[in-house]
Design an enzyme around this catalytic site. Structure first.
Site, PDB file in Angstrom:
ATOM      1  N   HIS A 124     -16.620 -29.949   9.155  1.00  0.00           N
ATOM      2  CA  HIS A 124     -17.007 -29.720   7.762  1.00  0.00           C
ATOM      3  C   HIS A 124     -18.313 -30.446   7.430  1.00  0.00           C
ATOM      4  O   HIS A 124     -19.231 -29.859   6.847  1.00  0.00           O
ATOM      5  CB  HIS A 124     -15.896 -30.179   6.816  1.00  0.00           C
ATOM      6  CG  HIS A 124     -16.280 -30.154   5.371  1.00  0.00           C
ATOM      7  ND1 HIS A 124     -16.522 -28.991   4.686  1.00  0.00           N
ATOM      8  CD2 HIS A 124     -16.493 -31.159   4.473  1.00  0.00           C
ATOM      9  CE1 HIS A 124     -16.860 -29.276   3.433  1.00  0.00           C
ATOM     10  NE2 HIS A 124     -16.853 -30.581   3.278  1.00  0.00           N
ATOM     11  N   ARG A 133     -28.920 -29.698   4.164  1.00  0.00           N
ATOM     12  CA  ARG A 133     -29.938 -30.639   4.585  1.00  0.00           C
ATOM     13  C   ARG A 133     -30.649 -30.073   5.804  1.00  0.00           C
ATOM     14  O   ARG A 133     -31.302 -29.045   5.715  1.00  0.00           O
ATOM     15  CB  ARG A 133     -29.312 -32.033   4.814  1.00  0.00           C
ATOM     16  CG  ARG A 133     -28.936 -32.710   3.481  1.00  0.00           C
ATOM     17  CD  ARG A 133     -28.265 -34.057   3.669  1.00  0.00           C
ATOM     18  NE  ARG A 133     -26.935 -33.942   4.257  1.00  0.00           N
ATOM     19  CZ  ARG A 133     -25.792 -33.852   3.561  1.00  0.00           C
ATOM     20  NH1 ARG A 133     -25.812 -33.902   2.243  1.00  0.00           N
ATOM     21  NH2 ARG A 133     -24.633 -33.743   4.164  1.00  0.00           N
ATOM     22  N   THR A 340     -12.313 -31.900   3.306  1.00  0.00           N
ATOM     23  CA  THR A 340     -12.078 -30.547   3.799  1.00  0.00           C
ATOM     24  C   THR A 340     -11.801 -30.546   5.295  1.00  0.00           C
ATOM     25  O   THR A 340     -12.543 -31.145   6.066  1.00  0.00           O
ATOM     26  CB  THR A 340     -13.318 -29.676   3.516  1.00  0.00           C
ATOM     27  OG1 THR A 340     -13.629 -29.816   2.139  1.00  0.00           O
ATOM     28  CG2 THR A 340     -13.064 -28.226   3.855  1.00  0.00           C
TER      29      THR A 340
END
Lengths: 406, 406
Positions: A124, A133, A340
């Protein structure tokens, strides 16, 4: 057996999870899920079979029960397992001790003092890093050294079945100079598991990894609702805030750490080596199958994700050791969520953000519609279970319907 | 006057702040600070002068008292003011109703459900941006649009007088490839004011700026302890965590918003214009003088900072409107802190990070020693008061000694 438990039930004799329920004729109280029924522990207490102060079983949260300590709560669980198998047990011939799950209202199992959300799935964190990014350097420099986490909002944790309204907030449209206000256009779920603390520490105390399990009462499924467009605009430099705190949904039954022991597995190799306070011995990951389904309003459910709790890079013992290494104190009922839980495969990603890859790969529903994120009217359901031969221990589900913005 | 109140006392007849105290002969209970004394409200209740359920005055937190609502709590405050001035009041000739502050133990005034920290001083945000990011673009693009905030840890909020241990954690030394573990080398205070929520909302509700004051019970001084080296390494991308959650210290007396009304002033012009949900009318800033002193072990105190709460760019009404615009629910006792309160002058910066400008301008102590950050053995004291001619309303202080790492 005192009561019939369907084959493949999440709530087998091996499970015995605790929760808070009420019924037409019963105020909120402690119960145990058994097959399709609930064993009413407040009613069992009236048989005078427990040797602790059973007032804790009549409370509307598990906090006081959990505070009795594992020695007692584990003994209760063992006793119930024994009684359910014994046709001459104190539970025999007393159908009033059992209530059908379909006839009760489930409540928040605990009063959550503080809630922390970790970010412990490497898949994740890598996916998010690639999208937001640098695809070449998706993981930030601290990620493999620190079980990165942040504080979340405890007040807005709700139980399965309670609908939520689409949240409103500020977002910055692409190429815009100034933010706009309105309902989120990117409502997302996050597939997580949360653990509930079972023992207090004092300010200044730290929990070593080898003692961490003594401080974990049990686990629930955790849907960390997220508004991606709000998050993107607000999160620098102090982290997610309104993008998260409008709601988090949990499953109502707390599966004890002891029930999950048979499903312990080794975690991934951690390289570079972690600092000594994060080192651990033994198998600290858990093989728990997870899935997420989306049900459009008035339509059938489509399963959009299959994942597994065993994928976690950082385990719960490391999370707790890190959280307390500075002396931060924890309380019974505190919630710590995994972050997550994504796997390596495209269909194992634990959020729509990843599954539909920022909206570039819409996910097909059985009714023909497509989803980039979650629509009004959709119901999102997380499910989880562990299976080892004939032994099955499950969480049931956490299911939440999304209503339009208020 | 029923009892002597020294001139220039923070706890004048105009103040009447609420807190929780205990004494040798009194269990924890609700009191009001009056000059150098405390009026014991649980004892006053025995005179049968209140027309609400006075069991709330015998609790060890103010939460139930606050939950009575402002109509009642404001009436209690007014009554006490009236009685203190009236030589024939029910309080007259009953010295047992008053206890000397020097002879009591003060406790946490509220049980804090959730704690939020804002970042609402433009001078502080600019200073931090200059040091850690880009001196030319010190403020991030969202800062003037959003009262930026994040969730903090409620469990580790402590009351004045309780010492803390220097926290340990991970830091990345300059030019190092891998982090190291040990006591923070950059322990810092942050001069803040926190407000305590006085009314619940339901999940999904929002509070408009014009109603915000109905949801604020009162204010305390707030020292948001920070470990700058831990913060620097951990805070990207999810915000500060272990750098903050080892402790936050507050003053024990909750000064009501009503007591601070005479000190309302206009806030700074907000340009660009804020979104409509953040717009407000009237004076929402408060002219409260603030100062910070450092007392090295066994030495005398040096005042290192003079600041003022009126400098805040974002006011409390805007903070609360923003916090709830997505439907996030609040509870009585929730704490919301301002963020470091810095002014424009070098000696008005509200943290050592800014005062000693990242260690480049050490701060001189009266005993000849210098400080870049806080040393073991130092006691840090925050004080605050508002003054308008003869009317003085003060907070007392929050004072915390730093002990060596455990």
């Amino acid at each position: 057996m005192i009561i019939n438990i369907p084959e493949n039930s999440d709530f087998s004799i091996h499970n015995i999870p605790f929760g808070i329920f009420s019924a037409e004729d019963r105020s909120p109280r402690v119960g145990v899920a058994v097959g399709e029924h609930i064993l009413d522990l407040a009613a069992v207490a009236e048989l005078d079979v427990f040797e602790f102060n059973t007032a804790v079983l009549e409370k509307d949260t598990l906090n006081d029960f959990i505070s009795l300590g594992k020695e007692i709560t584990n003994r209760v669980r063992k006793k119930i397992q024994y009684w359910l198998k014994d046709d001459h047990s104190p539970l025999a011939g007393k159908p009033e001790l059992f209530v059908k799950q379909s006839e009760v209202q489930m409540h928040m199992p605990v009063s959550v003092g503080d809630y922390t959300d970790f970010y412990s799935s490497i898949e994740h964190a890598t996916n998010v890093g690639k999208m937001f990014r640098d695809p070449e350097n998706a993981l930030l420099p601290n990620w493999k050294h620190i079980p990165v986490g942040y504080h979340g909002r405890a007040s807005s944790i709700i139980v399965s079945g309670q609908p939520i309204h689409r949240p409103k907030g500020q977002t910055l449209p692409n190429n815009a100079d100034a933010p706009v206000f309105g309902p989120t256009q990117r409502l997302d779920f996050e597939l997580e598991i949360g653990f509930i603390c079972g023992k207090d520490t004092q300010l200044g105390d730290s929990i070593p990894t080898e003692e961490a399990e003594n401080y974990i009462f049990g686990l629930v499924l955790f849907n960390d609702w997220s508004a991606r467009d709000i998050q993107k605009w607000e999160y620098v430099p102090l982290g997610p805030f309104l993008a998260k705190n409008f709601a988090s949904s949990i499953s109502p039954w707390v599966v004890t750490l002891e029930a999950l022991k048979p499903f312990q597995v080794a975690g991934p190799t951690q390289e570079p080596k972690v600092l000594p306070y994060l080192a651990y011995e033994g198998d600290k990951n858990y093989d728990i199958n997870l899935e997420v389904g989306i049900t459009p309003d008035g339509s059938e459910e489509t399963t959009v994700c299959h994942s597994n709790f065993k994928y976690m890079y950082w385990n719960m013992a490391q999370q707790l050791a890190h959280h307390t290494v500075n002396g931060c104190n924890i309380h019974v009922g505190d919630m710590m969520a995994s972050g997550t839980i994504s796997g390596k495969e495209d269909d194992s990603f634990g959020s729509m953000l990843e599954l539909a890859w920022m909206g570039t790969k819409p996910v097909k529903m059985k009714d023909g519609s497509e989803r980039k994120f979650i629509n009004d009217g959709d119901t999102v359901t997380l499910r989880g279970f562990a299976q080892n031969g004939d032994i099955r221990v499950g969480f049931g589900e956490v299911s939440t319907k999304v209503l339009p913005a208020k």
